[in-house]
Design an enzyme around this catalytic site. Sequence first.
Site, PDB file in Angstrom:
ATOM      1  N   LYS A 111       0.863  -1.186   0.000  1.00 58.55           N
ATOM      2  CA  LYS A 111       0.000   0.000   0.000  1.00 58.55           C
ATOM      3  C   LYS A 111       0.895   1.230   0.000  1.00 58.55           C
ATOM      4  CE  LYS A 111      -3.176   2.627   3.012  1.00 58.55           C
ATOM      5  NZ  LYS A 111      -4.110   2.621   4.171  1.00 58.55           N
ATOM      6  N   ASP A 123      -2.371  10.214   3.669  1.00 59.86           N
ATOM      7  CA  ASP A 123      -3.777   9.856   3.868  1.00 59.86           C
ATOM      8  C   ASP A 123      -4.438  10.875   4.792  1.00 59.86           C
ATOM      9  OD1 ASP A 123      -6.233   8.686   4.239  1.00 59.86           O
ATOM     10  OD2 ASP A 123      -5.485   7.008   5.454  1.00 59.86           O
ATOM     11  N   LYS A 173      -9.527  13.055   8.596  1.00 57.53           N
ATOM     12  CA  LYS A 173      -8.990  12.594   9.881  1.00 57.53           C
ATOM     13  C   LYS A 173      -8.887  13.769  10.852  1.00 57.53           C
ATOM     14  CE  LYS A 173      -6.158   8.672   8.363  1.00 57.53           C
ATOM     15  NZ  LYS A 173      -6.866   7.605   9.072  1.00 57.53           N
ATOM     16  N   ASP A 181       1.699   6.270   5.490  1.00 60.46           N
ATOM     17  CA  ASP A 181       0.713   5.365   4.900  1.00 60.46           C
ATOM     18  C   ASP A 181       1.218   4.713   3.599  1.00 60.46           C
ATOM     19  OD1 ASP A 181      -1.673   4.176   5.532  1.00 60.46           O
ATOM     20  OD2 ASP A 181      -2.904   5.580   4.389  1.00 60.46           O
ATOM     21  N   ASP A 229     -12.037   7.358   4.169  1.00 57.04           N
ATOM     22  CA  ASP A 229     -10.797   7.057   4.883  1.00 57.04           C
ATOM     23  C   ASP A 229     -10.437   5.566   4.794  1.00 57.04           C
ATOM     24  OD1 ASP A 229      -8.548   7.562   6.346  1.00 57.04           O
ATOM     25  OD2 ASP A 229      -9.569   7.840   8.268  1.00 57.04           O
ATOM     26  N   ARG A 241      -7.743  -0.156   1.042  1.00 60.83           N
ATOM     27  CA  ARG A 241      -8.322  -1.394   0.489  1.00 60.83           C
ATOM     28  C   ARG A 241      -8.792  -1.195  -0.941  1.00 60.83           C
ATOM     29  NH1 ARG A 241     -12.682  -1.719   5.251  1.00 60.83           N
ATOM     30  NH2 ARG A 241     -11.018  -0.542   6.253  1.00 60.83           N
TER      31      ARG A 241
HETATM   32  N1  BES Z   1      -4.079   4.494   6.929  1.00 57.46           N
HETATM   33  C1  BES Z   1      -5.170   4.258   7.780  1.00 57.46           C
HETATM   34  C2  BES Z   1      -4.888   3.237   8.882  1.00 57.46           C
HETATM   35  C3  BES Z   1      -3.869   3.610   9.923  1.00 57.46           C
HETATM   36  C4  BES Z   1      -4.281   4.073  11.156  1.00 57.46           C
HETATM   37  C5  BES Z   1      -2.526   3.452   9.683  1.00 57.46           C
HETATM   38  C6  BES Z   1      -3.344   4.372  12.131  1.00 57.46           C
HETATM   39  C7  BES Z   1      -1.579   3.770  10.659  1.00 57.46           C
HETATM   40  C8  BES Z   1      -1.988   4.221  11.883  1.00 57.46           C
HETATM   41  C9  BES Z   1      -6.347   3.729   6.949  1.00 57.46           C
HETATM   42  O1  BES Z   1      -6.426   4.215   5.665  1.00 57.46           O
HETATM   43  C10 BES Z   1      -7.595   4.157   7.641  1.00 57.46           C
HETATM   44  O2  BES Z   1      -7.815   5.322   7.748  1.00 57.46           O
HETATM   45  N2  BES Z   1      -8.397   3.198   8.084  1.00 57.46           N
HETATM   46  C11 BES Z   1      -9.611   3.495   8.770  1.00 57.46           C
HETATM   47  C12 BES Z   1     -10.697   2.603   8.214  1.00 57.46           C
HETATM   48  C13 BES Z   1     -12.082   2.958   8.661  1.00 57.46           C
HETATM   49  C14 BES Z   1     -12.516   4.276   8.089  1.00 57.46           C
HETATM   50  C15 BES Z   1     -13.027   1.871   8.212  1.00 57.46           C
HETATM   51  C16 BES Z   1      -9.392   3.249  10.244  1.00 57.46           C
HETATM   52  O3  BES Z   1      -8.683   2.308  10.607  1.00 57.46           O
HETATM   53  O4  BES Z   1      -9.880   4.048  11.045  1.00 57.46           O
HETATM   54 ZN    ZN Z   2      -4.693   4.806   4.815  1.00 57.78          ZN
HETATM   55 MN    MN Z   3      -7.400   6.066   5.552  1.00 53.89          MN
END
Ligand code: BES
Ligand code: ZN
Ligand code: MN
Length: 462
Positions: free
Chosen positions: A230, A235, A242, A253, A312, A316
């Site tokens: 990835k 992000d 966020k 990310d 966010d 995926r």
């Molecule tokens: N890049 C983030 C996940 C992440 C969180 C990486 C903390 C490193 C540290 C990912 O893209 C994300 O934002 N995931 C969300 C998914 C949710 C919206 C379903 C998450 O984990 O909050």
């Molecule tokens: Zn992400």
């Molecule tokens: Mn994200």
Amino acid sequence: MIAFSSKSKKNQEASIILLTSSQSDKRLKRELEKGEIFPLLEGKSLVLFVGLGKSEKLTLTDLRIQVRRVFLSSFLKKVKDIELIPHTKDDAAIKAIIEGALIGPYVWDKYKSKDKDSHVVKDKNIIVLVDTKKEYEQTAAICEGVKLTRDLVNDNADFITSEYLEKTVKDLIKGHKEISVEILNKKELKAKGLGLHLAVNQASNKEPKLIIVSYQGGKKDEAYTAIVGKGLTFDTGGLNLKPSNHIETMKIDMSGAAAVCGILKNVLKLGIKKNLLFVLGIAENSIGSAAYKPGDVIVGYAGKSVEIGNTDAEGRLVLADAFSYVVKNYKPAKMIDMATLTGACVMALGFDYSGLFANNDELAKDLLASAEETDDRAWRLPIYAEIKEYIKSPIADLKNTSSIRGGGASTAAEFLHQFVGDTTWAHLDIAGTAFCEGQGRFYYGHGATGAGVRLLTNYLLK
Ligand code: BES
Ligand code: ZN
Ligand code: MN
């Protein structure tokens, strides 16, 4: 630089002598405590005795930590030539010592003003006093890949762009004949229908890129193993922006893609005899009027439509298109991805273990064994037949968020699973392990760790 020799050179600027409590040295009048660094001057050379405590209690992680401490100690600041004396014949211990010396002292200080008068020697010549073995050279080489990954993750998001990552890959493969590369930019992604990848990048002023390096190190007809990362260069969360305390570290990310670069470097250096694909799915999840929107339904390369429950949950989407494209056009037998995919994985496992998911028990077992051996830790989490119910949508084939509150690392993994077809596949969620905030942990200081690089390089070596 690190080298191995079975003979002491004498008159080194400094020697480091590692001693467990059952080992003694006639120059010492008493046993050292664990963690004690005892300095002695012998003529012009500095001798540092390091107490390791009882050998039964000493873990390999401990050993790396102690070696790191010596290298970061003020004694060695101005020293260039160092002899390191392990006093052990145990291969695993020697490898841990090498990693302690090469991974441990890493500091990200590119943007810190340097004190011109301090003459700190950063690039040291280390000679490890052991019977020379190919395995040790390999361990040292792998640490170079780890360093590349850490440098890529630690630098600014507007510096490590998709263009920069493309250049990094091209520089790595320059001059290698067993390699070819396919790069899909916005134009090609559009023409081929990688709609999910494009949607994520829509509000960015930077080019989205899918980079696929094919490496022919094995037999002609051997199927590929694909290593996928990835690569979200930043992000923001998109329109589901966020909040503070979550957005600040999101340059990390792209840690999965950075790990792919590190592994590629290692594979080339070690000349691994396998056919491999190195895949980087690169985008930037930005905000603005062009951004993709919550509630959108978007069709990806596999022809499946996805309802966007949250902008966010973008990683995926990029990976789904990368998987479908690679599976269809390169038909790998195995595919392993690394992704900073979910905060839920961090909640479940913390920062010391990556989450491992797989549709194949044998692959999972092999990866867990490699994780254990390299101390690049992983812990298996479940996906199962019924979990796909939670990512259904009333208006599309799939939804990028889950209908239940818990198990977010597993529902994200299941989303990816929907795009692997019959391929044997494993997924490493490195959201917690890729980066240390604050003071660091184990033998890592603040910043990127290179999670996944040692685990997968070692796996590929087997
Ligand atoms: N890049 C983030 C996940 C992440 C969180 C990486 C903390 C490193 C540290 C990912 O893209 C994300 O934002 N995931 C969300 C998914 C949710 C919206 C379903 C998450 O984990 O909050
Ligand atoms: Zn992400
Ligand atoms: Mn994200």
